[in-house]
Design an enzyme around this catalytic site. Structure first.
Site, PDB file in Angstrom:
ATOM      1  N   MET A  12      37.420  34.879  31.378  1.00 28.11           N
ATOM      2  CA  MET A  12      38.232  35.246  32.461  1.00 28.11           C
ATOM      3  C   MET A  12      39.347  36.065  31.904  1.00 28.11           C
ATOM      4  O   MET A  12      40.049  36.126  30.727  1.00 28.11           O
ATOM      5  CB  MET A  12      38.993  33.998  33.259  1.00 28.11           C
ATOM      6  CG  MET A  12      39.703  34.357  34.022  1.00 28.11           C
ATOM      7  SD  MET A  12      39.280  35.304  35.444  1.00 28.11           S
ATOM      8  CE  MET A  12      40.649  36.148  36.101  1.00 28.11           C
ATOM      9  N   GLU A  68      35.515  41.538  29.294  1.00 24.43           N
ATOM     10  CA  GLU A  68      37.068  41.205  29.483  1.00 24.43           C
ATOM     11  C   GLU A  68      37.980  42.172  28.847  1.00 24.43           C
ATOM     12  O   GLU A  68      38.685  42.242  29.889  1.00 24.43           O
ATOM     13  CB  GLU A  68      37.339  39.653  28.720  1.00 24.43           C
ATOM     14  CG  GLU A  68      36.077  38.588  29.171  1.00 24.43           C
ATOM     15  CD  GLU A  68      35.867  38.423  30.622  1.00 24.43           C
ATOM     16  OE1 GLU A  68      36.820  38.615  31.402  1.00 24.43           O
ATOM     17  OE2 GLU A  68      34.777  38.210  30.824  1.00 24.43           O
TER      18      GLU A  68
END
Length: 861
Positions: free
Chosen positions: A278, A311
């Protein structure tokens, strides 16, 4: 859950009233195992006299103060909202509450390490879960600065988006139990830049860490950190992670023309994580799957590099510039998917990343694009439920494929120039699709409106097929490419693609002897430049993988592929042929039995790890679902026999050896198969170069469990020897896979009748429960499954409900009875949540496809 949704219209209306400036958030993480204290001070402007709401999910709200005046909690706070009335032009809101830790990987996740009893926390806020931790206007276009103050045990490390300050240590003022209380400390972080709430982060616990740095293109020194749990720290190869991070920084800063925008860059490997990673600004969280305590395949190693760079790309695309609403989620994910692949291929040692992209991402995209739930890349997102199910193969993989095509069409230099202008113009802001396209049009000189409509704003995948007429002398008298589209999504699109001719050379290699690059548009495109050439053994449309389209092999080419796929020297060409053969099988145009022949005859010499990984998974699907039921036991036996032969023949210690052994263990049919795996696990049988390490031992045990060759006591003994979180996941899978009515009922009760299992144990148990070896035992659960759908959707968080609704669906039955039951539920529940109906429709589509494939395989017989 009721009251936790947010519609796009509500978000737009709130944005017209409110503009946020800052959050000051104080969290007390010393209040025990269930709750933490949360105090939010929110400053925002508003239309004077207007009313709106702020989001919060909390066990208890103690105080609400708006502009110095108390607000009645009982009347203002309901479900996930605090009603705000009589707003001023300038507003200060204070909310004091107790919020709940979760074990679902959403909000603030709390994990206790079974190895040493240590507690670890991490946040996961995308899509709507920062409201589980603090009061917030939970939508991406209400950006603000966030200043966190965290109180936690002094022995912990605390990480957020801003650099970690020196903590102020003081005596504990709260706590439970008896005896001396441990010291606590407070960390006061500096405010972040203006960012969206879903990329804020808090990670806390006794994490181990190591640090490095790099110099940005701006001349700033960027601190780097890598974090992991104590009990896994010895396995975390931080130096390699730092190396890939530096390569990514250098590549992106050069290509994007904008320096890294945040103060530092930490990468944290956290337990029980739902996704791969994330993109929290400056504090990226990763799954611990990427901490290698045992030998892993090159496919997993490469995937970790792609994820690291995915990411990192988000720091620009998503964090610096963010979509206004979730319909433009693809602006984040498709771009990061494309950028991470090109960066991996051009900036790291994983030079065949585009082959991996074809084998993995495009396979995912093509599958998703043929489901009844397919949607345009720019999706219609009406509410939060819609976006939760939209992290799919369209948003990621199809979008990435189409961006690759767009970059080739406008030119890579013009593409990067447009992206750079986009970042510079919209830094710290929110955008829509048109904001990106206008910059690409300006730098490339091309009108992208038609391209956008056909590729981004329509759904469905086209199929390209060769039409070949052959003269008496073996030359081609006519060559054309036909294009079809599904009836529901009839868009015919323009494609730029290569056509490759492949023939066997004197050494037996299947080599490319001719290549043309052409534009294809319309239902049929004639290719006159191929007339008069000798017809080759194999014709490959979309050679070099420029286009996003399914391709078909003509009959002669398919026969060549079955006999000689492994003889193709180019790994990308091989991947395209593997993909074409699989598409024809799952589309019921070729028999599943032929696909088994293709794989077993050629996979032994495949060199690309991800191609092997993807193909072996498809082999299992073909044998378990697509072969006609009358021949299924024989087909599964043939697959298991073939996988063991491949394992024995593989090079000692090779990636393929590991993959074949693991696949064999998951495909056991006969007592002889089980005996082989048992002896391998016990060390009575060995393969040169193969080490039965901890994870492989578990994989072998899980296979034995599914085959009924071990019992619960054997699983308990293995867990006692590896009492770790990973061991617990393997054990849960193995217990649920045991092919007895008692084991299935126990797994069902643990998953459906109780709700205390963590997210990863739910996922692992569901995987074991529906293992194809125990398909017949799933029949009694069909009615219970459909009875549970509404309670699960309404009573669990989205992530756990998703795991259960998809993971417990008894797809292994794949028969008319299951199809009828699924259709009946859909017919009886027309008003169920659209996102829930989408999941059920997707389950049904898998059964529809399996039944069509079974019928095709029966015709072959």
């Amino acid at each position: 859950m009721p009251g936790e949704n947010l519609t796009r219209i509500e978000a737009q209306e709130r944005r017209e009233i409110v503009d946020t400036q800052s959050y000051e958030i104080s969290l007390d993480l010393t209040k025990g195992a269930e709750v933490f204290g949360s105090r939010s001070v929110v400053r925002f402007t508003a239309t004077p006299g207007a009313s709106t709401f702020i989001d919060l999910i909390a066990r208890e709200v103690r105080e609400i103060t708006l502009n110095g005046e108390p607000v009645d909690v009982d009347s203002a706070f309901a479900d996930s909202r605090i009603r705000l009335t009589g707003l001023a032009a300038e507003n200060t809101l204070i909310v004091d509450a107790d919020c709940l830790y979760t074990n679902t990987g959403e909000g603030l996740h709390r994990f206790v390490d079974p190895v040493d009893g240590e507690v670890y926390l991490y946040s996961q806020f995308e899509v709507p879960d920062s409201r589980r931790v603090f009061a917030v206007f939970e939508q991406p276009d209400l950006k603000a600065t966030f200043q966190f103050t965290i109180t936690a045990p002094a022995a912990w490390k605390v990480v957020s988006n801003s650099p970690t300050p020196e903590p102020i240590v003081h005596d504990a003022s709260t706590g439970s139990g008896t005896g001396e209380k441990p010291a606590v400390a407070t960390w006061g972080f500096e405010p972040t830049p203006r960012i969206s709430s879903y990329i804020t982060a808090i990670i806390a616990g006794p994490y181990e860490a190591t640090f490095s740095e790099l110099t940005s293109a701006s001349g700033r020194v960027i601190p780097l950190g890598v974090y992991g749990r104590k009990s896994l720290w010895e396995h975390l190869d931080a130096d390699y992670i730092f190396d890939k991070t530096r390569e990514g920084f250098a590549y992106y800063e050069e290509k994007f023309g904008v320096p890294y925008p945040f103060a530092k860059y930490d990468q944290l490997f956290v337990p029980e994580f739902n996704a791969g990673a994330m993109e929290n600004a400056g504090a990226v969280t990763f799954t611990e799957t990427y901490v290698f305590r045992s030998k892993v395949t090159d496919a997993v190693k490469e995937r970790r590099v792609v994820t690291i760079l995915h990411e990192l790309a988000h720091m620009w695309f998503g964090d610096l510039v963010t979509m206004k609403w979730w319909n433009d989620l693809w602006l984040n994910e498709s771009f990061a998917e494309w950028a991470s692949t090109i960066a991996t291929a051009e900036a790291t040692e994983w030079r065949e990343a585009w082959t991996t992209f074809n084998a993995m991402e495009k396979t995912w995209a093509y599958r998703q694009d043929q489901l009844p739930s397919t949607h345009p890349i720019v999706a219609e997102i009406n509410d939060l439920d819609d976006v939760q199910v939209n992290f799919d193969g369209i948003t990621y993989a199809k979008g990435g494929s189409v961006l690759k095509q767009l970059a080739a069409w406008v030119g890579i230099e013009a593409f990067f120039a447009g992206v750079s202008e986009y970042f510079q113009k919209h830094s710290w802001g929110n955008t829509e699709l048109s904001d990106l396209l206008v910059e690409l049009e300006r730098t490339s000189g091309r009108d992208l409106s038609t391209w956008s409509k056909k590729w981004l704003e329509t759904a469905g995948v086209n199929t390209l097929s060769p039409v070949i007429a052959e003269a008496a002398d073996g030359t081609i008298s006519r060559f054309a490419v036909t294009q079809t589209a599904p009836a529901d999504y009839p868009t015919i699109r323009p494609h730029r693609l290569g056509i490759g001719f492949y023939d066997l050379d004197e050494a037996g290699a299947l080599v490319r002897v001719h290549h043309v690059e052409v534009d294809v548009d319309g239902d049929r495109t004639e290719i006159p430049e191929l007339q008069g050439r000798k017809r080759p053994a194999l014709v490959l449309l979309n050679d070099e993988d420029l286009a996003y389209a399914k391709i078909r092999l003509d009959e002669r080419s398919l026969e060549t592929a079955i006999a000689h796929l492994a003889d193709i020297s180019d790994p990308l060409a091989r991947s395209l042929v593997w993909g074409a053969a699989w598409d024809q099988t799952r589309d019921a145009e070729s028999a599943a039995s032929d696909y088994l022949d293709l794989v077993l005859g050629n996979i032994g010499r495949e060199t690309e790890s991800t191609t092997v990984r993807t193909t072996l998974a498809q082999l299992q699907t073909a044998a378990s679902l697509y072969v006609t039921p009358e021949n299924r036991v024989a087909a599964r036996t043939r697959v298991a026999d073939g996988l063991w032969e491949l394992a024995q023949a593989a090079a000692p210690g090779s990636d393929s050896q590991l993959q074949f052994v693991a696949a064999f263990a998951n495909a056991l049919v006969t007592p002889e198969h089980a005996d082989t795996v048992r002896r391998l696990r016990d060390g009575d049988l060995t393969l040169d170069g193969l080490t039965i390490d901890t994870d492989l031992s578990w994989q072998l045990l899980a296979g034995l469990a599914a085959a009924g060759a071990v019992d619960a006591a054997d699983i308990d003994a293995a867990l006692a020897a590896d009492n770790t979180s990973k061991g617990a996941e393997f054990a849960a899978q193995a217990r649920a896979a045991l092919p007895t009515p008692e084991a299935k009922q126990a797994a069902w009760a643990a998953l459906v009748e109780n709700d205390d299992l963590s997210n990863t144990l739910v996922r692992s148990s569901a995987l074991g429960f529906t293992h194809p070896s125990g398909a017949a035992l799933l029949r009694p659960f069909v009615a219970s499954y459909f009875d549970s759908l509404l309670p699960l959707w309404e009573g669990r968080t989205f992530q756990v409900a998703n795991y259960l609704i998809v993971g417990l669906y008894p797809k292994a039955l794949a028969d008319e009875e299951l199809r009828s039951a699924t259709r009946a539920w859909l017919a009886a529940h027309p008003d169920a949540a659209p996102a829930l109906r989408r999941l059920v429709h997707e389950n049904l589509a898998d059964v529809d496809r399996a039944l069509a494939a079974q019928a095709r395989d029966a015709d072959q017989g």
